[in-house]
Write a protein that holds these residues in place. Structure first.
Motif, PDB file in Angstrom:
ATOM      1  N   ALA A   1       0.818  -1.217   0.000  1.00 24.17           N
ATOM      2  CA  ALA A   1       0.000   0.000   0.000  1.00 24.17           C
ATOM      3  C   ALA A   1       0.853   1.269   0.000  1.00 24.17           C
ATOM      4  N   SER A   2       1.997   1.232   0.651  1.00 26.63           N
ATOM      5  CA  SER A   2       2.816   2.440   0.809  1.00 26.63           C
ATOM      6  C   SER A   2       4.040   2.468  -0.093  1.00 26.63           C
ATOM      7  N   ASN A   3       4.310   1.368  -0.770  1.00 26.35           N
ATOM      8  CA  ASN A   3       5.518   1.228  -1.588  1.00 26.35           C
ATOM      9  C   ASN A   3       6.784   1.329  -0.738  1.00 26.35           C
ATOM     10  N   ALA A   4       6.657   1.015   0.548  1.00 29.57           N
ATOM     11  CA  ALA A   4       7.805   0.996   1.462  1.00 29.57           C
ATOM     12  C   ALA A   4       8.200  -0.454   1.705  1.00 29.57           C
ATOM     13  N   LYS A   5       9.473  -0.661   1.913  1.00 26.75           N
ATOM     14  CA  LYS A   5       9.972  -2.019   2.099  1.00 26.75           C
ATOM     15  C   LYS A   5      10.532  -2.178   3.508  1.00 26.75           C
ATOM     16  N   VAL A   6      10.159  -3.252   4.173  1.00 27.49           N
ATOM     17  CA  VAL A   6      10.685  -3.549   5.499  1.00 27.49           C
ATOM     18  C   VAL A   6      12.032  -4.244   5.346  1.00 27.49           C
ATOM     19  N   ASN A   7      13.044  -3.705   6.016  1.00 23.80           N
ATOM     20  CA  ASN A   7      14.388  -4.279   5.944  1.00 23.80           C
ATOM     21  C   ASN A   7      14.562  -5.266   7.095  1.00 23.80           C
ATOM     22  N   TYR A   8      14.332  -6.536   6.808  1.00 23.64           N
ATOM     23  CA  TYR A   8      14.455  -7.550   7.845  1.00 23.64           C
ATOM     24  C   TYR A   8      15.909  -7.749   8.284  1.00 23.64           C
ATOM     25  N   LEU A   9      16.857  -7.401   7.418  1.00 24.74           N
ATOM     26  CA  LEU A   9      18.264  -7.583   7.762  1.00 24.74           C
ATOM     27  C   LEU A   9      18.697  -6.657   8.897  1.00 24.74           C
ATOM     28  N   LYS A  10      17.965  -5.552   9.095  1.00 20.48           N
ATOM     29  CA  LYS A  10      18.274  -4.616  10.180  1.00 20.48           C
ATOM     30  C   LYS A  10      17.388  -4.823  11.398  1.00 20.48           C
ATOM     31  N   THR A  11      16.547  -5.841  11.344  1.00 21.07           N
ATOM     32  CA  THR A  11      15.638  -6.113  12.452  1.00 21.07           C
ATOM     33  C   THR A  11      16.361  -6.901  13.537  1.00 21.07           C
ATOM     34  N   GLU A  12      16.118  -6.543  14.785  1.00 17.47           N
ATOM     35  CA  GLU A  12      16.710  -7.246  15.920  1.00 17.47           C
ATOM     36  C   GLU A  12      15.601  -7.882  16.753  1.00 17.47           C
ATOM     37  N   ALA A  13      15.858  -9.101  17.221  1.00 19.85           N
ATOM     38  CA  ALA A  13      14.893  -9.815  18.058  1.00 19.85           C
ATOM     39  C   ALA A  13      15.494 -10.042  19.435  1.00 19.85           C
ATOM     40  N   ILE A  14      14.652  -9.936  20.449  1.00 15.80           N
ATOM     41  CA  ILE A  14      15.122 -10.131  21.821  1.00 15.80           C
ATOM     42  C   ILE A  14      14.153 -11.043  22.567  1.00 15.80           C
ATOM     43  N   SER A  15      14.698 -11.967  23.305  1.00 16.15           N
ATOM     44  CA  SER A  15      13.896 -12.830  24.163  1.00 16.15           C
ATOM     45  C   SER A  15      13.645 -12.092  25.476  1.00 16.15           C
ATOM     46  N   LEU A  16      12.402 -11.744  25.744  1.00 15.56           N
ATOM     47  CA  LEU A  16      12.094 -10.971  26.944  1.00 15.56           C
ATOM     48  C   LEU A  16      12.385 -11.754  28.215  1.00 15.56           C
ATOM     49  N   SER A  17      12.310 -13.070  28.134  1.00 13.56           N
ATOM     50  CA  SER A  17      12.636 -13.900  29.295  1.00 13.56           C
ATOM     51  C   SER A  17      14.135 -14.127  29.421  1.00 13.56           C
ATOM     52  N   GLY A  18      14.868 -13.841  28.351  1.00 11.89           N
ATOM     53  CA  GLY A  18      16.302 -14.104  28.338  1.00 11.89           C
ATOM     54  C   GLY A  18      16.643 -15.514  27.906  1.00 11.89           C
ATOM     55  N   ALA A  19      15.645 -16.376  27.736  1.00  8.83           N
ATOM     56  CA  ALA A  19      15.893 -17.776  27.361  1.00  8.83           C
ATOM     57  C   ALA A  19      16.364 -17.871  25.913  1.00  8.83           C
ATOM     58  N   ARG A  20      17.020 -18.962  25.601  1.00 10.57           N
ATOM     59  CA  ARG A  20      17.613 -19.146  24.276  1.00 10.57           C
ATOM     60  C   ARG A  20      16.567 -19.280  23.180  1.00 10.57           C
ATOM     61  N   GLN A  21      15.565 -20.126  23.363  1.00  8.50           N
ATOM     62  CA  GLN A  21      14.438 -20.289  22.449  1.00  8.50           C
ATOM     63  C   GLN A  21      14.896 -20.563  21.010  1.00  8.50           C
ATOM     64  N   GLN A  22      15.488 -21.713  20.806  1.00 10.82           N
ATOM     65  CA  GLN A  22      16.045 -22.076  19.506  1.00 10.82           C
ATOM     66  C   GLN A  22      14.983 -22.113  18.411  1.00 10.82           C
ATOM     67  N   GLU A  23      13.753 -22.517  18.763  1.00  6.15           N
ATOM     68  CA  GLU A  23      12.693 -22.575  17.750  1.00  6.15           C
ATOM     69  C   GLU A  23      12.419 -21.201  17.157  1.00  6.15           C
ATOM     70  N   TRP A  24      12.422 -20.178  18.025  1.00 12.55           N
ATOM     71  CA  TRP A  24      12.222 -18.819  17.542  1.00 12.55           C
ATOM     72  C   TRP A  24      13.379 -18.378  16.657  1.00 12.55           C
ATOM     73  N   GLN A  25      14.580 -18.714  17.043  1.00 10.37           N
ATOM     74  CA  GLN A  25      15.735 -18.334  16.242  1.00 10.37           C
ATOM     75  C   GLN A  25      15.652 -18.938  14.844  1.00 10.37           C
ATOM     76  N   ASP A  26      15.265 -20.204  14.754  1.00  8.03           N
ATOM     77  CA  ASP A  26      15.152 -20.862  13.457  1.00  8.03           C
ATOM     78  C   ASP A  26      14.080 -20.196  12.597  1.00  8.03           C
ATOM     79  N   LEU A  27      12.943 -19.863  13.219  1.00  5.92           N
ATOM     80  CA  LEU A  27      11.864 -19.217  12.469  1.00  5.92           C
ATOM     81  C   LEU A  27      12.298 -17.845  11.957  1.00  5.92           C
TER      82      LEU A  27
END
Length: 211
Positions: free
Chosen positions: A42-68
């Motif tokens: 709709a906006s002709n804007a592109k999301v840059n996933y390469l600059k996206t950072e993810a954080i585990s709020l619990s601090g746990a490793r959560q390998q399944e999330w990392q793979d996804l």
């Protein structure tokens, strides 16, 4: 009495072009991808996933999330094993005390660098007091509004301030005198511990305000 109603869960926080999304399961992530795809078309804007950072709020490793996330080209992952904290709007999102301490150590390095630069200007004691309040210490007020720090951190700031103000001064003046108002013999230096309490009280007053 009015019944207590639980507030709606927060899913998105946004400020300018920075956005923070809270995901509780994989379905949330797939819905987010779909919404971002619609927004991009709709906006002709592109999301840059390469600059996206993810954080585990619990601090746990959560390998399944990392793979996804890696399947979506999101490779920056932070948990308790990370050496540094994620920064959002200048604030640290830390999972461990060591991550928070690393962030605060970086702040102190910035303060020391700034003070060393201004020491080369040959300022008077009045000039240095103005510089410390307006140019040097202003670098940490934003962070201290929210971020909890230890008594030792405030002590290190106190030592830095004293070193800057008392450079080539003899006899040295006690710190408790330096923070006194000028009309009773001090320099009006802002004490980091008191300033943090005042800044946080300002936030609390807004939260408990009837308006």
């Amino acid at each position: 009495m009015l019944p207590l109603v639980a507030p709606a869960p927060i899913k998105v926080l946004g400020y300018a072009d920075d956005a923070l999304f809270f995901l509780s399961d994989f379905n949330d992530f797939h819905r987010l991808q779909a919404s971002l795809s619609i927004y991009s078309r709709a906006s002709n804007a592109k999301v840059n996933y390469l600059k996206t950072e993810a954080i585990s709020l619990s601090g746990a490793r959560q390998q399944e999330w990392q793979d996804l996330l890696q399947s979506a080209d999101i490779n920056a992952w932070h948990d308790y094993r990370s050496l540094s904290a994620v920064r959002y709007l200048g604030y640290p999102l830390a999972s461990t005390s060591s991550q928070l301490n690393a962030f605060l150590d970086g702040l102190l390095v910035k303060l020391r660098t700034a003070s060393d630069i201004h020491l080369q200007r040959g300022l008077s004691i009045q000039g240095r007091s103005t510089v410390i309040n307006t140019l040097i210490m202003s670098k940490i007020w934003h962070v201290l509004r929210i971020t909890p720090v230890s008594k030792q951190f405030h002590q290190r700031i106190r030592s830095l301030v004293t070193r800057f103000l008392m450079y080539k001064m003899f006899p040295p003046v006690k710190y408790n005198t330096l923070i006194l108002p000028k009309f009773i013999g001090g320099l009006g230096i802002l004490d980091s511990r008191l300033q943090q309490k005042a800044l946080q009280l300002r936030w609390l007053s807004s939260l408990f305000s009837n308006s």
